[in-house]
Design a protein around this motif. Structure first.
Motif, short mmCIF file in Angstrom:
data_model
loop_
_atom_site.label_atom_id
_atom_site.label_comp_id
_atom_site.label_asym_id
_atom_site.label_seq_id
_atom_site.Cartn_x
_atom_site.Cartn_y
_atom_site.Cartn_z
N LEU A 1 -29.09 -43.33 55.72
CA LEU A 1 -27.65 -43.13 55.95
C LEU A 1 -27.21 -41.68 55.76
CD1 LEU A 1 -25.78 -46.23 54.50
CD2 LEU A 1 -25.76 -45.39 56.82
N TRP B 1 -19.86 -32.93 71.15
CA TRP B 1 -20.21 -33.78 70.02
C TRP B 1 -21.06 -34.95 70.48
CZ3 TRP B 1 -17.06 -38.10 67.48
CH2 TRP B 1 -17.64 -38.44 66.25
N ILE B 2 -20.68 -35.56 71.59
CA ILE B 2 -21.47 -36.70 72.10
C ILE B 2 -22.88 -36.22 72.43
CG2 ILE B 2 -21.64 -38.39 73.94
CD1 ILE B 2 -19.22 -39.26 72.91
N LEU C 1 -15.24 -40.04 58.17
CA LEU C 1 -15.49 -40.53 59.53
C LEU C 1 -16.98 -40.46 59.86
CD1 LEU C 1 -12.42 -39.01 61.36
CD2 LEU C 1 -12.92 -41.41 61.14
N SER C 2 -17.66 -39.38 59.44
CA SER C 2 -19.09 -39.28 59.69
C SER C 2 -19.82 -40.40 58.97
CB SER C 2 -19.63 -37.94 59.20
OG SER C 2 -18.83 -36.89 59.63
N ASP C 3 -19.36 -40.71 57.76
CA ASP C 3 -19.94 -41.82 56.99
C ASP C 3 -19.85 -43.12 57.75
OD1 ASP C 3 -19.46 -41.58 53.40
OD2 ASP C 3 -21.24 -41.89 54.62
N MET D 1 -12.66 -37.58 66.43
CA MET D 1 -13.63 -38.37 65.69
C MET D 1 -13.05 -39.73 65.33
SD MET D 1 -15.45 -35.62 63.19
CE MET D 1 -16.69 -36.64 62.45
N ASP E 1 -28.86 -50.39 65.15
CA ASP E 1 -30.30 -50.34 65.39
C ASP E 1 -30.96 -51.69 65.20
OD1 ASP E 1 -30.92 -46.97 64.16
OD2 ASP E 1 -30.37 -47.76 66.11
N ILE F 1 -21.62 -44.04 72.74
CA ILE F 1 -21.92 -42.89 71.92
C ILE F 1 -23.17 -42.15 72.37
CG2 ILE F 1 -22.61 -42.19 69.61
CD1 ILE F 1 -20.82 -44.31 68.53
N MET F 2 -24.11 -42.90 72.80
CA MET F 2 -25.38 -42.21 73.10
C MET F 2 -25.49 -41.98 74.57
SD MET F 2 -27.73 -44.06 70.32
CE MET F 2 -27.20 -44.17 68.65
N CYS G 1 -29.41 -38.67 67.21
CA CYS G 1 -29.58 -40.08 66.90
C CYS G 1 -30.67 -40.73 67.73
CB CYS G 1 -28.27 -40.84 67.08
SG CYS G 1 -27.05 -40.32 65.88
N ILE H 1 -24.45 -36.15 61.93
CA ILE H 1 -23.22 -36.41 62.68
C ILE H 1 -22.20 -35.34 62.36
CG2 ILE H 1 -21.28 -37.99 62.89
CD1 ILE H 1 -23.16 -40.28 62.44
N LYS H 2 -22.07 -35.05 61.06
CA LYS H 2 -21.07 -34.07 60.64
C LYS H 2 -21.43 -32.69 61.20
CE LYS H 2 -18.48 -32.69 56.67
NZ LYS H 2 -18.92 -31.41 56.18
N VAL I 1 -13.18 -35.75 57.79
CA VAL I 1 -14.37 -35.58 58.64
C VAL I 1 -15.57 -36.23 57.97
CG1 VAL I 1 -15.98 -33.88 59.54
CG2 VAL I 1 -13.56 -33.49 59.77
N LEU J 1 -24.72 -35.97 69.25
CA LEU J 1 -25.07 -37.29 68.72
C LEU J 1 -26.26 -37.87 69.46
CD1 LEU J 1 -21.58 -38.98 68.20
CD2 LEU J 1 -23.18 -38.26 66.45
N GLN J 2 -26.27 -37.68 70.79
CA GLN J 2 -27.39 -38.19 71.57
C GLN J 2 -28.69 -37.55 71.11
OE1 GLN J 2 -25.98 -37.23 75.47
NE2 GLN J 2 -25.28 -39.32 75.85
N LEU K 1 -19.32 -43.66 60.91
CA LEU K 1 -20.10 -43.66 62.14
C LEU K 1 -21.57 -43.85 61.84
CD1 LEU K 1 -19.80 -43.45 65.13
CD2 LEU K 1 -20.17 -41.01 64.99
N SER K 2 -22.04 -43.20 60.78
CA SER K 2 -23.45 -43.33 60.42
C SER K 2 -23.78 -44.77 60.05
CB SER K 2 -23.74 -42.36 59.29
OG SER K 2 -24.62 -42.90 58.38
N LYS L 1 -35.48 -42.56 64.95
CA LYS L 1 -34.76 -43.81 64.69
C LYS L 1 -34.75 -44.18 63.22
CE LYS L 1 -34.56 -45.94 69.12
NZ LYS L 1 -34.66 -47.16 69.90
N ARG M 1 -28.38 -39.27 58.47
CA ARG M 1 -27.69 -39.47 59.75
C ARG M 1 -26.26 -38.93 59.65
NH1 ARG M 1 -28.59 -44.71 60.90
NH2 ARG M 1 -30.10 -44.48 62.57
N LYS M 2 -25.64 -39.21 58.51
CA LYS M 2 -24.26 -38.76 58.33
C LYS M 2 -24.20 -37.24 58.39
CE LYS M 2 -21.15 -37.57 54.81
NZ LYS M 2 -20.65 -37.80 53.45
N VAL N 1 -14.66 -43.31 66.40
CA VAL N 1 -15.17 -44.20 65.37
C VAL N 1 -14.42 -45.53 65.37
CG1 VAL N 1 -15.43 -44.51 62.89
CG2 VAL N 1 -16.04 -42.35 63.93
#
Lengths: 92, 192
Positions: free
Chosen positions: B31, B15-16, A66-68, B172, A78, A91-92, B23, B38-39, A63, B19-20, A70-71, B27, B34-35, B176
């Motif tokens: 890293l 989860w989506i 995967l988060s890494d 996930m 961006d 995703i958004m 994220c 997400i987690k 997990v 994330l919306q 995705l980040s 802006k 954000r990670k 990804v």
């Protein structure tokens, strides 16, 4: 045997037997991923617990990883806006 | 499995959504931050997708609520419900009873097949008990909310938690890898 009955709980339907606990441990063993198709009964409780811990830890690591990813992906998006639209809509 | 696919869908939806929220709000995030978000969204989405709620999912949610930075994210994911979902309480009544039984089982399983040498038998039993105790402690730390559970519930919760983690990882991973393939595709076209 007698002690089991003397400590019976008030809700009779939830009486737990020794077999149920053994079943629980063997069920746990079945959930674990293993290379052998046949899960022998020789694994002791401590081995099953150890494998469970290892498995949970590896899932946590996945997990994290995967988060890494995705980040990192989102951070690269961006910068570029045209290509980002598809991923953003995903995703958004 | 029917329950597994509904769980996957629920988890993905939540989860989506998470994330919306995380994220799009800020802006300029580095890293690591954000990670973490997400987690966190993934964990909370997983925990709130469980219906009826299990002990570990409630523990995870209450742990996340303690962190003030993430309350916005947590509350929007959980919706209007501020209270934890109801949980089956049958385990608590018989906890002592089960613990005794559990230890009996372990003793018996350790002793089986070693009736030849009594001394060896005793040592083996003691070692086995110690190992089980040690491993149970580790498992308690891994499963959220595990510290306050008796051994029987711990195993049940661990099984459920393992299954949910597997679902979480599967979903996930698909998201990804799909996103990575898409971005690679676009980047390759740029270079050409």
């Amino acid at each position: 045997m007698s002690s089991r009955r003397s400590r019976q709980s008030s809700s009779g339907a939830s009486r737990i037997t020794d077999d149920q606990i053994i079943q629980l441990i063997s069920k746990l063993q079945q959930l674990l991923p293993g290379t052998r198709i046949q899960r022998s009964n020789k694994s002791s409780a401590s081995k099953v617990l150890q494998e469970t811990c290892t498995y949970v830890r590896s899932l946590h690591r996945e997990v994290d990883d995967l988060s890494d990813r995705l980040s990192q992906l989102l951070s690269t998006i961006d910068a570029d806006s045209p290509e980002a639209s598809i991923i953003r809509s995903l995703i958004m | 499995m029917h329950t597994s696919s509904t769980l996957k869908k629920e988890f993905l939806k939540k989860w989506i959504k998470g994330l919306q929220i995380c994220c799009s709000s800020n802006k300029k995030m580095d890293l690591m931050e954000r990670k973490k978000k997400i987690k966190l969204s993934a964990d909370i989405a997983m925990a709130s997708a469980k219906n009826p709620a299990t002990s570990w999912s409630n523990a995870l949610i209450s742990e996340a609520k303690k962190n003030k930075q993430d309350t916005i994210l947590v509350n929007s994911l959980l919706g209007t419900e501020s209270d934890l979902k109801p949980q089956k309480n049958t385990d608590r009544i018989i906890s002592v009873h089960k613990r005794v039984q559990y230890k009996k089982i372990l003793k018996r399983s350790c002793n089986a097949g070693k009736r030849m040498n009594k001394k060896k038998n005793l040592v083996a039993t003691i070692l086995a008990k110690r190992l089980v105790k040690k491993r149970t402690k580790v498992l308690k730390r891994l499963v959220p909310g595990g510290e306050s559970m008796n051994e029987f519930s711990l195993i049940k919760e661990a099984m459920d938690y393992m299954l949910s983690l597997k679902v979480q990882v599967d979903v996930m991973r698909s998201v990804v890898t799909a996103a990575e393939v898409l971005s690679e595709d676009k980047l390759m076209k740029l270079v050409e």
